[in-house]
Each structure stands twice: as C-alpha cells, then as structure tokens.
Design a protein around this motif. Sequence first.
Motif, short mmCIF file in Angstrom:
data_model
loop_
_atom_site.label_atom_id
_atom_site.label_comp_id
_atom_site.label_asym_id
_atom_site.label_seq_id
_atom_site.Cartn_x
_atom_site.Cartn_y
_atom_site.Cartn_z
N VAL A 32 0.01 38.05 39.90
CA VAL A 32 1.15 38.93 39.62
C VAL A 32 0.63 40.35 39.52
O VAL A 32 -0.21 40.67 38.69
N GLY A 33 1.12 41.20 40.38
CA GLY A 33 0.62 42.57 40.38
C GLY A 33 -0.79 42.62 40.93
O GLY A 33 -1.35 41.63 41.41
N ARG A 34 -1.40 43.77 40.84
CA ARG A 34 -2.72 43.97 41.42
C ARG A 34 -3.83 43.47 40.52
O ARG A 34 -4.86 43.00 41.00
N ASN A 35 -3.64 43.53 39.20
CA ASN A 35 -4.75 43.24 38.30
C ASN A 35 -4.43 42.17 37.26
O ASN A 35 -4.97 42.19 36.16
N ALA A 36 -3.56 41.22 37.60
CA ALA A 36 -3.19 40.21 36.62
C ALA A 36 -2.98 38.85 37.28
O ALA A 36 -2.53 38.76 38.43
N THR A 37 -3.31 37.79 36.55
CA THR A 37 -3.04 36.42 37.00
C THR A 37 -2.50 35.60 35.83
O THR A 37 -2.82 35.86 34.66
N LEU A 38 -1.69 34.59 36.15
CA LEU A 38 -1.15 33.66 35.17
C LEU A 38 -1.63 32.28 35.55
O LEU A 38 -1.37 31.80 36.66
N THR A 39 -2.33 31.60 34.64
CA THR A 39 -2.94 30.31 34.94
C THR A 39 -2.46 29.25 33.96
O THR A 39 -2.43 29.47 32.74
N LEU A 40 -2.08 28.09 34.49
CA LEU A 40 -1.68 26.96 33.66
C LEU A 40 -2.93 26.21 33.22
O LEU A 40 -3.57 25.52 34.01
N GLY A 41 -3.30 26.38 31.94
CA GLY A 41 -4.47 25.72 31.42
C GLY A 41 -4.15 24.32 30.91
O GLY A 41 -3.11 23.75 31.23
N THR A 42 -5.04 23.79 30.09
CA THR A 42 -4.84 22.44 29.56
C THR A 42 -3.67 22.37 28.61
O THR A 42 -2.81 21.50 28.72
N ASP A 43 -3.61 23.29 27.65
CA ASP A 43 -2.50 23.29 26.69
C ASP A 43 -1.90 24.67 26.49
O ASP A 43 -1.08 24.87 25.61
N SER A 44 -2.31 25.63 27.33
CA SER A 44 -1.81 27.00 27.19
C SER A 44 -1.65 27.67 28.55
O SER A 44 -2.30 27.31 29.53
N LEU A 45 -0.78 28.66 28.55
CA LEU A 45 -0.69 29.59 29.66
C LEU A 45 -1.72 30.68 29.42
O LEU A 45 -1.72 31.33 28.37
N ILE A 46 -2.63 30.87 30.37
CA ILE A 46 -3.69 31.87 30.23
C ILE A 46 -3.29 33.11 31.02
O ILE A 46 -3.13 33.06 32.25
N VAL A 47 -3.11 34.21 30.31
CA VAL A 47 -2.73 35.48 30.93
C VAL A 47 -3.98 36.35 31.03
O VAL A 47 -4.58 36.71 30.02
N LEU A 48 -4.39 36.65 32.26
CA LEU A 48 -5.53 37.54 32.48
C LEU A 48 -4.99 38.85 33.03
O LEU A 48 -4.40 38.87 34.11
N ASP A 49 -5.16 39.91 32.28
CA ASP A 49 -4.58 41.20 32.66
C ASP A 49 -5.57 42.30 32.30
O ASP A 49 -5.95 42.46 31.13
N GLU A 50 -5.99 43.06 33.29
CA GLU A 50 -6.94 44.14 33.05
C GLU A 50 -6.37 45.19 32.11
O GLU A 50 -7.10 45.92 31.44
N GLY A 51 -5.03 45.23 32.03
CA GLY A 51 -4.41 46.25 31.18
C GLY A 51 -4.54 45.96 29.70
O GLY A 51 -4.36 46.86 28.87
N PHE A 52 -4.84 44.71 29.32
CA PHE A 52 -4.96 44.37 27.90
C PHE A 52 -6.05 45.18 27.22
O PHE A 52 -5.93 45.55 26.05
N ALA A 53 -7.12 45.42 27.92
CA ALA A 53 -8.25 46.13 27.33
C ALA A 53 -7.86 47.54 26.90
O ALA A 53 -8.46 48.12 26.00
N LYS A 54 -6.83 48.08 27.53
CA LYS A 54 -6.40 49.44 27.22
C LYS A 54 -5.35 49.48 26.11
O LYS A 54 -5.00 50.55 25.62
N GLU A 55 -4.81 48.28 25.78
CA GLU A 55 -3.74 48.22 24.79
C GLU A 55 -4.31 47.80 23.44
O GLU A 55 -4.47 46.63 23.15
N ARG A 56 -4.61 48.74 22.61
CA ARG A 56 -5.14 48.43 21.27
C ARG A 56 -4.06 47.73 20.44
O ARG A 56 -2.91 48.11 20.45
N GLY A 57 -4.48 46.72 19.72
CA GLY A 57 -3.58 46.02 18.82
C GLY A 57 -2.71 45.00 19.51
O GLY A 57 -1.85 44.42 18.87
N PHE A 58 -2.89 44.77 20.83
CA PHE A 58 -2.07 43.75 21.49
C PHE A 58 -2.39 42.38 20.90
O PHE A 58 -3.54 41.99 20.79
N ARG A 59 -1.34 41.67 20.51
CA ARG A 59 -1.50 40.32 19.98
C ARG A 59 -0.45 39.43 20.62
O ARG A 59 0.73 39.64 20.44
N CYS A 60 -0.89 38.45 21.35
CA CYS A 60 0.05 37.55 22.02
C CYS A 60 0.46 36.45 21.06
O CYS A 60 1.60 36.34 20.68
#
Length: 507
Positions: A32-60
């Motif tokens: 999804v988009g240029r720098n993000a992927t959504l992966t169906l893990g064993t018991d969770s959805l894994i969101v990999l997003d390069e933008g998270f590193a720039k967002e201080r205090g992000f809590r999913c």
Amino acid sequence: MSSETSTIGDPFADPIAEVTRTEPITETTLIVGRNATLTLGTDSLIVLDEGFAKERGFRCCDLLPSNSKNTRPIPFHNVLWANISEPGLTIWFAQQTSKDFVQPTFISYSVEKTNSLAARTWISKLLDRSYSKSQRQKRIKVLINPFGGKGNAQKLYSRDIEPIFTAAQSVIDVERTQYRGHAVEIAENLDIEAYDVVACCSGDGLPHEIFNGLGNRKDARKALSKVAIVQLPCGTGNAMSWNLNGTNSPSLAALYVVKGIRTPLDLVSITQTNRRFLSFLSQSVGIVAESDLATEHLRWMGENRFTYGILVRLLRKTVYPCDLAVKVTVEDKQTIRQHYRQELDNRELVSSRRAQLAATESANNGLPPLKFGTVGDELPEGWELVPYDTLGNFYAGNMAWMAANANFFPAALPNDGNIDLVCIDGHISRITALKSIAAVESGAFYDMEHVSYRKVEGFRIIPRDQKNGYISIDGEKVPFEPFQAEIHRGLGTVLSKSGHIYEAPGV
C-alpha cells in the motif's frame, strides 16, 4: 417507548460482497503506497510503514510488542472492519489506550486501481481471520436501563460502547427501559428474525428480564435458541459480563460482543406457588441472599455492601432452618474436578453439542415440559426431603463468578446440564467463616472441608420460618416461600469469548 437506529453508511460497505468466496487467496502481504505493506501474520495484522519512525508517540495497540520503529502489530481480535473505496483502503480497529479501555481508530492507505482486486481479496482474508467463528455485522437490539447502577448507563453506552459497535458495522437499534418489567414486555414482542443479539446496558437485572420475556412466548424455545443475550456492564452487579467476557469494562465488553461466539447456556426453571420463571445466574437462600437484598439501602457502598452484609451475618452466626430435597448428579469433589477438566479440554464435544441443540430447539413451541413437576406436586421419585436445622448458606449457581473476585462456583460450565450447589452450615466458627470469605477471592474456597459442593439436576427448598427471610433469584427478590428448580440443558444462547467455558479460573 423511544427508539433510535444507528448504522454506518456506504464508506464501510462490505467488501466481501464484491469478492467471490471461492476465489483462491494466495497472498498474505499487500503493498500500500510506496513505503508501506500490510501482512497477515499468525495472530496479528503486521503494519510496516517507514513513516512510523517519524511519528513520535505513535501507539497502535499495547497488546503486542513492536519489533522495530517501522512495524506495528494489530491483533486480529482487535480488527473491527476494513473496506476499500475511492480514497483507498481503511482498517478500523480497537486501540487499547489503557488496561480497561479500548476505543476505535483507523489507518488508511492509498491503493492503485490496478491493485484494487488484490486489495479486496486481501481484505476478505483479513476479515476471515479477524472474525473466525464469530458472526460479522451483528444486528443488535440495545436496551439501556437508565436507572440501574449509579444511573450512568446512557453515558457509558454513548462514550464506550456505541463507537465500537458502529466501527464494526453492527446494525444497532437502541431502546431505553422505562420501568421494572419493561424488558420482559420488549422480549415478549421482539421480532426475533430482525435481531441476532439483545445487548443489555445494565446490571444482571435486564438479562434476567429478557430471558423471561423470551420464555413467555409461544415460540420460547426457538426465540431462546435464536437470539443471543449479552450484558454490557453498566450496573452494580455485572456477573454475566465477568463470566462470559472476563471484564467489567463496558468498552472491552463491547469488543467481546462484536467478536463473541454463540454459546448454548443452561437455564433453570423456577416454580413457586403457581408461577414458573427462568433463572440464568443463581438461586440463594441464607447469608448470600440476605446480604444482597437486605442491603439495598447501602447501594452507595457499591459492591462493598455485599461484603459488609455477609460480615454482619457471619458474626451473628445467623442460621436459616429449612427442608431440602436434591437430585444429585455428581457429589464427590474429585469427580466434579474430573468432569470439569474433561469438558474444558473437549472443544469438539461442545461444538457438536451446539449443533445438536440448535437442531432440537428450532421447533416453534414453548418452554420444555418440567421433568420433575412443580413445587406444588408430590416429591419426584427418588427425592428425599432432608431437614437442615442450622443451614447458614444455600447457594446454587449456573455461572462461576457472582461478582468481581467472587468465584463461588469454579466448576460451573455453560452447558453441562448441571446446577452447581454450595451448602454451608451456619454453626461453623466465626474464624472459619471469615477464612471462607477470603478463600473465595484466593480460589481456595472449593477445597475447604466445610464447603459442600455438588452438581445437581434439580432441588426443592422449603424455608421453615416463612415470615421473615430473603430468596434471591439472579439477584432479584422473590417471595420467601418454598420453590423448586430444574435445569434445562442449553436452552438459552449467549455470546462468549471462548464459545465453551467461562472466563473464571476453574477447579
């Protein structure tokens, strides 16, 4: 009678309607988009997003740790809904902001038009994993008791519950009860084809009324089998939510209702004089009943009023003479423990039982006939009336927890066809009595030598002094006079986290 309806519009239309169920799904990762992927893990959805590193205090979600600054897991259990529309892909989930509170939030990503079919297929699999055995988009009749507890039910519903239901695409119809017994009337006239769930924003009183309203219908067995009854804890006593959801939090309970699994529940027929009604939780005579019903004037103390009432009566060594007849199925504590563990480990058995019960209870008729007759009939064959001159506590339970940290019936099961019965002599020492209270919280109560614990199919109890005393059925006061109880295996339906056991620690 006032009512209102709340639903979500087209932006959250069901993506599955546009995807063929038989279409093969091979990919678990969506770009999804240029720098993000959504992966169906064993018991969770894994969101990999390069933008998270720039967002201080992000809590999913604070349920699982993050492996890197760019990765956030969202447990499938917390995923409420997902859709793809013109702006892109949106995933709604319940974000845990504290130990006892969740609130809906969302993440959104753009999706290329050339990738839209793959995205819809991926969403379909995400919702499959997120809901598993639970029904999606439940049609919920919400009943709010504005007078129960401390009068906060409406506020708790609007703030903690409705946002979860709305984000999960539940179809909601809200009604406020106006007087005692109103929920009985609502259930008697309910269109059972229009709803999957009746959710009670209340204490344990409204579920009691709903079970009895459905039980009064000509199609009682069908209604009780088809419509699941749940409690959203908004009252003083919230035992139903503790047992089925393991929580006293309205927002967490709302999430567990959204993800709840249909579970058959044993119900108990109570006959008293010429009346027959249903019990889903407990029946008590003695200290527990009196400590509950005789302390109504102390409601300002909250749940502490029960403890206060019990302590006062224990110190007085109050007794409740009666005559008792019981149909015992399992009497030995070790055998009861084996029975519990066998049911605990055998999900297949309960799953099969659920299908059998659904088939046998779909008939369009009223409550099952009474196997043992009524309290006004002669004693059933094999029953013997035994005098209990010094009874201190008679407590029969269909669920384990009777209140927070009050696991009186640790061997109770939702649909094993038994009532769990505890009897304690009123002449035990005050020290032993005080130790018993502490043992309920610690889990040692079941094994105490003076605690008689049996599994029974039915009983008849006749209080000796029929002028002064209290009988509590599901926390509701009934006349202080003889009554008889009989179990009906799997007659009712609830939603639970597990689909086959209560959340309380067992034996």
